[in-house]
Design an enzyme around this catalytic site. Structure first.
Site, PDB file in Angstrom:
ATOM      1  N   ARG A  55       0.949  -1.058  -0.120  1.00 57.14           N
ATOM      2  CA  ARG A  55       0.023   0.265   0.084  1.00 57.14           C
ATOM      3  C   ARG A  55       0.792   1.325  -0.084  1.00 57.14           C
ATOM      4  NH1 ARG A  55      -1.991  -3.855   3.710  1.00 57.14           N
ATOM      5  NH2 ARG A  55      -4.033  -4.323   3.194  1.00 57.14           N
ATOM      6  N   LYS A  90      -1.830  -2.410   7.430  1.00 57.09           N
ATOM      7  CA  LYS A  90      -3.236  -2.196   7.637  1.00 57.09           C
ATOM      8  C   LYS A  90      -3.546  -3.491   8.886  1.00 57.09           C
ATOM      9  CE  LYS A  90      -7.728  -2.111   5.764  1.00 57.09           C
ATOM     10  NZ  LYS A  90      -8.451  -1.989   4.294  1.00 57.09           N
ATOM     11  N   HIS A 124      -3.224   3.088  -5.397  1.00 58.01           N
ATOM     12  CA  HIS A 124      -3.890   1.738  -4.995  1.00 58.01           C
ATOM     13  C   HIS A 124      -4.053   0.911  -6.119  1.00 58.01           C
ATOM     14  CE1 HIS A 124      -4.907  -0.428  -1.522  1.00 58.01           C
ATOM     15  NE2 HIS A 124      -5.898  -1.073  -2.025  1.00 58.01           N
ATOM     16  N   ARG A 164      -1.333  -1.801  -6.758  1.00 60.61           N
ATOM     17  CA  ARG A 164      -1.687  -2.914  -5.881  1.00 60.61           C
ATOM     18  C   ARG A 164      -2.985  -3.737  -6.450  1.00 60.61           C
ATOM     19  NH1 ARG A 164      -1.563  -4.686  -0.395  1.00 60.61           N
ATOM     20  NH2 ARG A 164      -3.494  -5.455   0.721  1.00 60.61           N
ATOM     21  N   HIS A 202      -4.023 -10.229   3.227  1.00 61.09           N
ATOM     22  CA  HIS A 202      -5.099 -10.150   3.702  1.00 61.09           C
ATOM     23  C   HIS A 202      -5.547 -11.380   4.698  1.00 61.09           C
ATOM     24  CE1 HIS A 202      -6.437  -8.808  -0.724  1.00 61.09           C
ATOM     25  NE2 HIS A 202      -6.234  -7.660   0.181  1.00 61.09           N
ATOM     26  N   TYR A 244     -10.257 -10.339  -6.897  1.00 58.12           N
ATOM     27  CA  TYR A 244      -9.378 -10.285  -8.099  1.00 58.12           C
ATOM     28  C   TYR A 244      -9.662 -11.486  -9.399  1.00 58.12           C
ATOM     29  CZ  TYR A 244      -7.035  -7.100  -5.145  1.00 58.12           C
ATOM     30  OH  TYR A 244      -6.871  -5.849  -4.457  1.00 58.12           O
TER      31      TYR A 244
END
Length: 451
Positions: free
Chosen positions: A213, A238, A344, A347, A370, A379
């Site tokens: 990120r 994150k 972003h 990414r 994640h 995705y």
């Protein structure tokens, strides 16, 4: 300062004159309990509770913004005097008049719930009955290989042509977010290499090559880049999680050059006796010399000293994220990419291109950080063969119309094409490689269920 504490961290000054100065109300006796706290005193209590619970600076700024907006909307009444009708009325105003998105609506609701539960200590049943808007699932914006190549070439072109931002290199905040940081005009005689835009070009390559990120990239420390193992350690990502990503071999040389430029800036700060860089938590107290050490220095430092938005201490912070955002926006325009691409988006493209190349989805999940594979499954929607591999009936129709011998007498019914041959030839385009991941029944079922 003489402060009186109330339930769950709410506070108000005992000195009534200070309350009057902050609120703008004078004269008459005022209740100095929490119900009579001034808006500014209430916001200070919100900030105190957020920092006690270790929320990020950006969350603090967002929650304070919504609490202030709620107090102003209600006529500067204290939130303890308000109830379900006022909270729902404020949220209805956001949805109907301001037409905010569902995510913004949820953020405002979360801020008000935090205010009542954590700051005011109010846990009424109506707080749990407030409905949360359901966010809609959106397919992320993904660039093709050709578009990424053109974008990164434009970023390098800005560096070569000197079209980058030549200001003194804004700094990010010490808490990992540059929002609210007050940049001082104390410029450095040395340059970190960020004056010509080459740093933003390297950052764009790095974010696409690793899937990091924006803030994870500009927060990189020297100690977290491992050239021997060819990995980069992402700290405090994150959700406060750490992870390991690959170090692209193509960026080893540019990264070493950036570290040399950063070391020159670190040495100049060391010679002048500067305070060093920001350290998270209480590490500056535990390791008193760590802030001045080379290992903790930024890989992408700012070119000037600035003030910490929370402690107001003067530090050398990391590069301001708006530098990369501005340069990438200009590169998207210059490359003629007709997509709303942001930082972003690199990414998103990283994850999609890895899946397109046959990388296991669990590996992509770990690289992205994640917690659940269902988040990574979004995705696969970009790569679904149902849309990318299915021939349109229009193609077969056009082939049939153009494959005749021309003796059927239907030429007059064909639309005029300004002298061009009919049917029109397909426009030239660069076709993306088809996804080569194994399409197994379990994988297909998982992708279908995620939709």
């Amino acid at each position: 300062m003489n402060v009186q504490y109330f339930s769950r961290g709410a506070k108000v000054d005992k000195d009534p004159s200070r309350n009057e100065d902050e609120s703008g109300h004078r004269g008459g006796a005022r209740d100095t309990s929490i119900c009579g706290a001034t808006p500014r005193g209430l916001l200070d209590a919100v900030r105190e509770r957020l920092r006690y619970m270790h929320y990020s600076l950006r969350t603090e700024e967002a929650y304070v913004h919504w609490v202030r907006a709620f107090v102003q909307w209600s006529g500067r009444r204290h939130p303890r005097e308000l109830g379900t009708a006022e909270v729902e009325g404020f949220l209805v105003m956001l949805a109907n008049e301001r037409r905010v998105a569902a995510a913004t609506h949820r953020q405002a609701l979360s801020a008000l719930l935090f205010l009542y539960r954590e700051v005011l200590g109010v846990d009424m049943p109506w707080l749990r009955e407030l409905g949360r808007p359901v966010p809609k699932k959106r397919i992320p914006v993904v660039l093709t290989h050709v578009e990424v190549q053109a974008l990164l070439a434009r970023m390098d072109g800005r560096a070569a042509g000197g079209g980058g931002d030549r200001r003194s290199g804004g700094s990010g905040s010490s808490s990992g977010s540059s929002s609210g940081s007050s940049s001082s005009s104390s410029s450095s005689s040395s340059s970190s290499g960020s004056g010509s835009g080459s740093v933003t070009g390297l950052l764009a390559h790095l974010l696409y090559g690793t899937g990091m990120r924006l803030l994870e990239g500009i927060r990189l420390r020297v100690k977290d880049v491992d050239f021997v193992r060819q990995v980069i350690i992402v700290r405090d990502g994150k959700g406060g999680k750490d992870r390991v990503v690959m170090l692209p071999r193509a960026l080893e040389g540019p990264l070493r050059g950036q570290l040399q430029a950063a070391r020159r800036l670190w040495q100049a700060d060391h010679d002048r006796g500067e305070a060093g860089v920001y350290l998270p938590g209480a590490l500056a107290v535990k390791y008193r010399r760590a802030a001045e050490s080379w290992a903790w220095f930024w890989v992408f430092p700012a070119a000037s000293i600035s003030d910490d938005p929370r402690s107001e201490a003067r530090h050398r912070h990391h590069l301001h994220e708006k530098r990369l955002q501005r340069d990438l926006h200009a590169a998207v325009q210059a490359a003629g990419i007709a997509k709303p691409a942001t930082v972003h988006t690199l990414r998103h493209s990283f994850a999609t291109h890895l899946l397109q190349a046959g990388t296991d989805i669990r590996t992509v999940q770990q690289l992205l950080g994640h917690a659940d594979v269902s988040t990574t499954m979004i995705y696969t929607h970009v790569l679904k063969s149902a849309a990318a591999g299915t021939a349109s009936p229009l193609d077969a129709l056009m082939l049939t119309m153009g494959g005749g011998d021309g003796d059927n007498g239907d030429d007059d019914d064909r639309p005029a094409t300004d002298g061009a041959a009919w049917p029109l030839p397909p426009p030239p385009f660069a076709r993306e490689p088809l996804p080569c991941y194994p399409v197994t029944p379990s994988f297909t079922a998982a992708a279908t269920s995620a939709s």
